[in-house]
Design a protein around this motif. Structure first.
Motif, mmCIF file in Angstrom:
data_model
loop_
_atom_site.group_PDB
_atom_site.id
_atom_site.type_symbol
_atom_site.label_atom_id
_atom_site.label_comp_id
_atom_site.label_asym_id
_atom_site.label_seq_id
_atom_site.Cartn_x
_atom_site.Cartn_y
_atom_site.Cartn_z
ATOM 1 N N UNK A 56 24.870 -36.301 5.809
ATOM 2 C CA UNK A 56 24.769 -35.316 6.874
ATOM 3 C C UNK A 56 23.686 -34.294 6.574
ATOM 4 N N UNK A 57 22.938 -33.911 7.587
ATOM 5 C CA UNK A 57 21.907 -32.871 7.484
ATOM 6 C C UNK A 57 20.777 -33.257 6.521
ATOM 7 N N UNK A 58 20.376 -34.516 6.533
ATOM 8 C CA UNK A 58 19.337 -35.027 5.650
ATOM 9 C C UNK A 58 17.950 -34.614 6.120
ATOM 10 N N UNK A 59 17.112 -34.138 5.183
ATOM 11 C CA UNK A 59 15.715 -33.822 5.507
ATOM 12 C C UNK A 59 14.939 -35.124 5.587
ATOM 13 N N UNK A 60 14.163 -35.277 6.670
ATOM 14 C CA UNK A 60 13.387 -36.498 6.873
ATOM 15 C C UNK A 60 11.977 -36.148 7.327
ATOM 16 N N UNK A 61 11.089 -37.128 7.236
ATOM 17 C CA UNK A 61 9.716 -36.947 7.682
ATOM 18 C C UNK A 61 9.528 -37.425 9.117
ATOM 19 N N UNK A 62 8.331 -37.254 9.625
ATOM 20 C CA UNK A 62 8.017 -37.624 11.007
ATOM 21 C C UNK A 62 8.080 -39.131 11.243
ATOM 22 N N UNK A 63 7.956 -39.940 10.210
ATOM 23 C CA UNK A 63 7.993 -41.390 10.365
ATOM 24 C C UNK A 63 9.386 -41.988 10.306
ATOM 25 N N UNK A 64 10.403 -41.149 10.124
ATOM 26 C CA UNK A 64 11.787 -41.626 10.025
ATOM 27 C C UNK A 64 12.239 -42.224 11.354
ATOM 28 N N UNK A 65 12.803 -43.434 11.317
ATOM 29 C CA UNK A 65 13.279 -44.098 12.533
ATOM 30 C C UNK A 65 14.675 -43.595 12.881
ATOM 31 N N UNK A 66 14.837 -43.118 14.099
ATOM 32 C CA UNK A 66 16.133 -42.621 14.549
ATOM 33 C C UNK A 66 16.957 -43.753 15.147
ATOM 34 N N UNK A 67 18.284 -43.576 15.097
ATOM 35 C CA UNK A 67 19.202 -44.572 15.647
ATOM 36 C C UNK A 67 20.080 -43.919 16.701
ATOM 37 N N UNK A 68 20.821 -44.748 17.433
ATOM 38 C CA UNK A 68 21.682 -44.271 18.510
ATOM 39 C C UNK A 68 22.685 -43.234 18.002
ATOM 40 N N UNK A 69 22.808 -42.140 18.725
ATOM 41 C CA UNK A 69 23.731 -41.031 18.472
ATOM 42 C C UNK A 69 23.336 -40.156 17.286
ATOM 43 N N UNK A 70 22.074 -40.205 16.858
ATOM 44 C CA UNK A 70 21.586 -39.280 15.830
ATOM 45 C C UNK A 70 21.481 -37.875 16.421
ATOM 46 N N UNK A 71 21.635 -36.878 15.564
ATOM 47 C CA UNK A 71 21.420 -35.477 15.941
ATOM 48 C C UNK A 71 20.203 -35.009 15.160
ATOM 49 N N UNK A 72 19.179 -34.528 15.861
ATOM 50 C CA UNK A 72 17.924 -34.108 15.236
ATOM 51 C C UNK A 72 17.755 -32.599 15.390
ATOM 52 N N UNK A 73 17.406 -31.952 14.287
ATOM 53 C CA UNK A 73 17.184 -30.496 14.265
ATOM 54 C C UNK A 73 15.782 -30.239 13.736
ATOM 55 N N UNK A 74 14.967 -29.545 14.533
ATOM 56 C CA UNK A 74 13.601 -29.228 14.144
ATOM 57 C C UNK A 74 13.501 -27.758 13.720
ATOM 58 N N UNK A 75 12.769 -27.522 12.634
ATOM 59 C CA UNK A 75 12.457 -26.155 12.190
ATOM 60 C C UNK A 75 10.951 -25.991 12.323
ATOM 61 N N UNK A 76 10.529 -24.946 13.024
ATOM 62 C CA UNK A 76 9.100 -24.726 13.261
ATOM 63 C C UNK A 76 8.619 -23.472 12.551
ATOM 64 N N UNK A 77 7.319 -23.266 12.588
ATOM 65 C CA UNK A 77 6.706 -22.094 11.961
ATOM 66 C C UNK A 77 7.080 -20.841 12.668
#
Length: 77
Positions: A56-77
């Motif tokens: 849960x809450x894993x840090x990933x890069x932009x190339x990470x493939x998402x799967x059905x029902x994933x929750x994505x959280x973006x942190x910006x500058x």
């Protein structure tokens, strides 16, 4: 059908109820660009919770493939 549902979450808030629908094989970069064009360039950190993450809450890069029902959280500058 070849589509997946990805849910968005803003830092410090709850998960949005409306998913973003994408093609299977989409990446975190595709999710960011689906929000608005150029958004992926402002992202500093991305966290994923769901089937595509090892935990849960894993840090990933932009190339990470998402799967059905994933929750994505973006942190910006």
């Amino acid at each position: 059908m070849g589509v997946i549902r990805v849910y968005m979450k803003e830092p410090g808030k709850s998960v949005k109820s409306e998913p973003m629908v994408l093609k299977q094989g989409s990446t975190v970069c595709d999710v960011a660009e689906g929000i608005f064009k150029g958004f992926s360039r402002t992202v500093v950190e991305t966290r994923v919770t769901g089937p595509s993450g090892k935990f849960s809450n894993q840090r990933v890069g932009m190339g990470h493939e998402v799967k059905d029902k994933d929750v994505v959280e973006f942190h910006t500058r």
